[in-house]
Design a protein around this motif. Structure first.
Motif, short mmCIF file in Angstrom:
data_model
loop_
_atom_site.label_atom_id
_atom_site.label_comp_id
_atom_site.label_asym_id
_atom_site.label_seq_id
_atom_site.Cartn_x
_atom_site.Cartn_y
_atom_site.Cartn_z
N ILE A 158 0.87 -1.16 0.05
CA ILE A 158 0.12 -0.06 0.09
C ILE A 158 0.87 1.06 -0.09
CG2 ILE A 158 -1.75 1.28 1.18
CD1 ILE A 158 -3.05 -1.29 2.09
N GLY A 159 2.00 1.16 0.75
CA GLY A 159 2.85 2.30 0.81
C GLY A 159 3.54 2.45 -0.70
N ALA A 204 -6.85 -3.50 8.71
CA ALA A 204 -5.53 -3.67 8.18
C ALA A 204 -5.42 -2.63 6.91
CB ALA A 204 -5.22 -5.08 8.01
N TYR A 205 -6.48 -2.82 5.98
CA TYR A 205 -6.40 -1.95 4.98
C TYR A 205 -6.37 -0.48 5.26
CZ TYR A 205 -7.27 -5.86 1.91
OH TYR A 205 -7.22 -7.10 1.21
N LEU A 206 -7.43 -0.20 6.54
CA LEU A 206 -7.51 1.33 6.75
C LEU A 206 -6.19 1.74 7.44
CD1 LEU A 206 -10.87 1.62 8.56
CD2 LEU A 206 -10.02 2.76 6.71
N ALA A 207 -5.49 0.87 8.22
CA ALA A 207 -4.38 1.32 8.88
C ALA A 207 -3.37 1.62 7.79
CB ALA A 207 -3.77 0.39 9.89
N GLY A 208 -3.10 0.65 6.86
CA GLY A 208 -2.02 0.73 5.86
C GLY A 208 -2.47 1.93 4.91
N ALA A 209 -3.75 2.23 4.60
CA ALA A 209 -4.08 3.54 3.94
C ALA A 209 -3.55 4.77 4.64
CB ALA A 209 -5.50 3.45 3.50
N ARG A 210 -4.14 4.62 5.94
CA ARG A 210 -3.83 5.91 6.86
C ARG A 210 -2.12 6.27 6.87
NH1 ARG A 210 -2.66 6.07 11.95
NH2 ARG A 210 -3.47 3.92 12.34
N ARG A 211 -1.54 5.26 7.01
CA ARG A 211 -0.03 5.36 7.09
C ARG A 211 0.67 5.83 5.78
NH1 ARG A 211 0.13 0.97 11.45
NH2 ARG A 211 -0.23 -0.62 9.91
N LEU A 257 -9.67 4.89 -2.93
CA LEU A 257 -8.68 5.83 -2.20
C LEU A 257 -8.31 6.82 -2.88
CD1 LEU A 257 -6.80 2.72 -0.80
CD2 LEU A 257 -8.63 3.88 0.57
N ALA A 258 -7.71 7.90 -2.26
CA ALA A 258 -7.34 9.18 -2.96
C ALA A 258 -5.97 9.56 -1.99
CB ALA A 258 -8.33 10.39 -3.12
N SER A 259 -4.87 9.81 -2.87
CA SER A 259 -3.62 10.18 -2.41
C SER A 259 -3.77 11.75 -2.07
CB SER A 259 -2.65 10.02 -3.52
OG SER A 259 -1.56 10.76 -3.02
N ARG A 260 -3.66 11.83 -0.72
CA ARG A 260 -3.97 13.45 -0.29
C ARG A 260 -3.46 14.47 -1.02
NH1 ARG A 260 -3.94 11.13 5.02
NH2 ARG A 260 -6.21 10.68 5.66
N SER A 261 -4.03 15.38 -1.49
CA SER A 261 -3.16 16.58 -2.29
C SER A 261 -2.48 17.30 -1.02
CB SER A 261 -4.67 17.55 -2.51
OG SER A 261 -5.44 16.84 -3.24
#
Ligand SMILES: C[S@@+](CC[C@H](N)C(=O)[O-])C[C@H]1O[C@@H](n2cnc3c(N)ncnc32)[C@H](O)[C@@H]1O
Length: 279
Positions: A158-159, A204-211, A257-261
């Motif tokens: 995910i990273g 686990a997906y949520l934590a990966g996305a947040r990180r 999901l979206a990469s934060r601007s």
């Protein structure tokens, strides 16, 4: 499972029929039971064997997943798009037809060979989700379909997917639902073998996305329908029980999901307002 699901809320007749079916199965002895003969293979060996037949019609998981993922991909205007773990190029072909400049990556040379036949002009590379062979911020859109569950842990991939997206870029992930893997041994099956799916819960997906700095736009959990259940091994020898046990279970887990601007407070200004603390 068929007995359990409905033991409280279902009609008694349904439980009676399940018990009759079990009795008939036991009475038939070996003739009633056909073990699912399947060797476990790692992803590279498994997909080497599966590649020639992967695109054959009749894969219920793909039939359920594809319209949902395509609708999510269609929300992004044509640009640079990555199909990560592209396999035979199923989603890459859809992206190319929509006008994207498409790249793909996969660990399986045999799956990639099929993708290259389908998309001779795409940039298709051998490589791993955990170390994508593309520079930072190369893509407006990325999709990773039915592949992350093969990895023992999610964070690295995910990273990497977040790294190759430009700020504001979109990422669509699809996987067999972790409940389906955990409860009914939902492995990636093909003639004579399977590749393991690991259980990664939504948390686990949520934590990966947040990180990875990804924002969740949507999360979809389509349920198993009767037409999906017909292909499951249990259906071959206990069709009614298979329907009672499987229909309505979570089947797929799909993330938009979206990469934060970049924040308007990015850099030194934001650092100053936070009082120099990192959190
Ligand atoms: C079920 S197939 C999905 C293929 C394609 N995304 C689709 O949905 O049709 C899983 C794919 O993931 C690939 N794969 C598995 N582990 C991988 C990894 N660590 N890095 C890149 N690809 C991987 C396999 O080779 C295979 O092509």
């Amino acid at each position: 499972m068929a007995l359990l699901r409905g033991v409280v809320s279902g009609p008694p007749e349904r439980s009676r029929r399940r018990i009759e079916e079990l009795r008939a199965l036991l009475a038939a002895g070996d003739a009633g039971w056909k073990p699912v003969a399947a060797d476990e293979l790692d992803a590279v060996a498994g997909y080497a064997r599966w590649a020639p037949a992967y695109d054959a019609p009749g894969n219920a998981l793909i039939d359920a997943e594809q319209p949902i993922v395509h609708a999510l991909l269609d929300r992004t205007a044509p640009g640079r798009a990555l199909d990560a773990a592209c396999g035979t190029g199923r989603h890459a072909a859809h992206l190319a037809a929509a006008g994207h400049r498409v790249a793909g990556v996969d660990t399986s040379p045999e799956m990639l060979a099929m993708a290259r036949r389908r998309l001779p002009d795409a940039d298709l590379r051998e490589g791993s989700l955990e170390s994508l062979p593309f520079p930072d911020a190369s893509f407006d859109l990325a999709v990773c379909a039915l592949a992350l569950a093969h990895l023992p842990t999610l964070d690295g991939a995910i990273g990497e997917l977040a790294r190759v997206l430009r700020p504001g870029g979109r990422l669509v992930l699809s996987d067999v639902h972790p409940a389906f893997v955990a409860v009914v041994d939902g492995q990636a099956r093909f003639a004579g073998g399977f590749v393991r799916n690991h259980v990664h819960l939504a948390s686990a997906y949520l934590a990966g996305a947040r990180r990875a700095g990804l924002e969740v736009l949507d999360c979809l959990e389509p349920l198993m329908r009767p037409e999906d259940a017909r292909g499951e091994p249990l259906h071959a020898f206990a069709p009614e029980a298979a329907m009672d046990a499987l229909v309505g279970l979570p089947y797929l887990l799909i993330w938009d999901l979206a990469s934060r601007s970049p924040s308007p407070l990015a850099g030194e200004e934001a650092e100053g307002r936070r009082g120099g603390r990192s959190d």
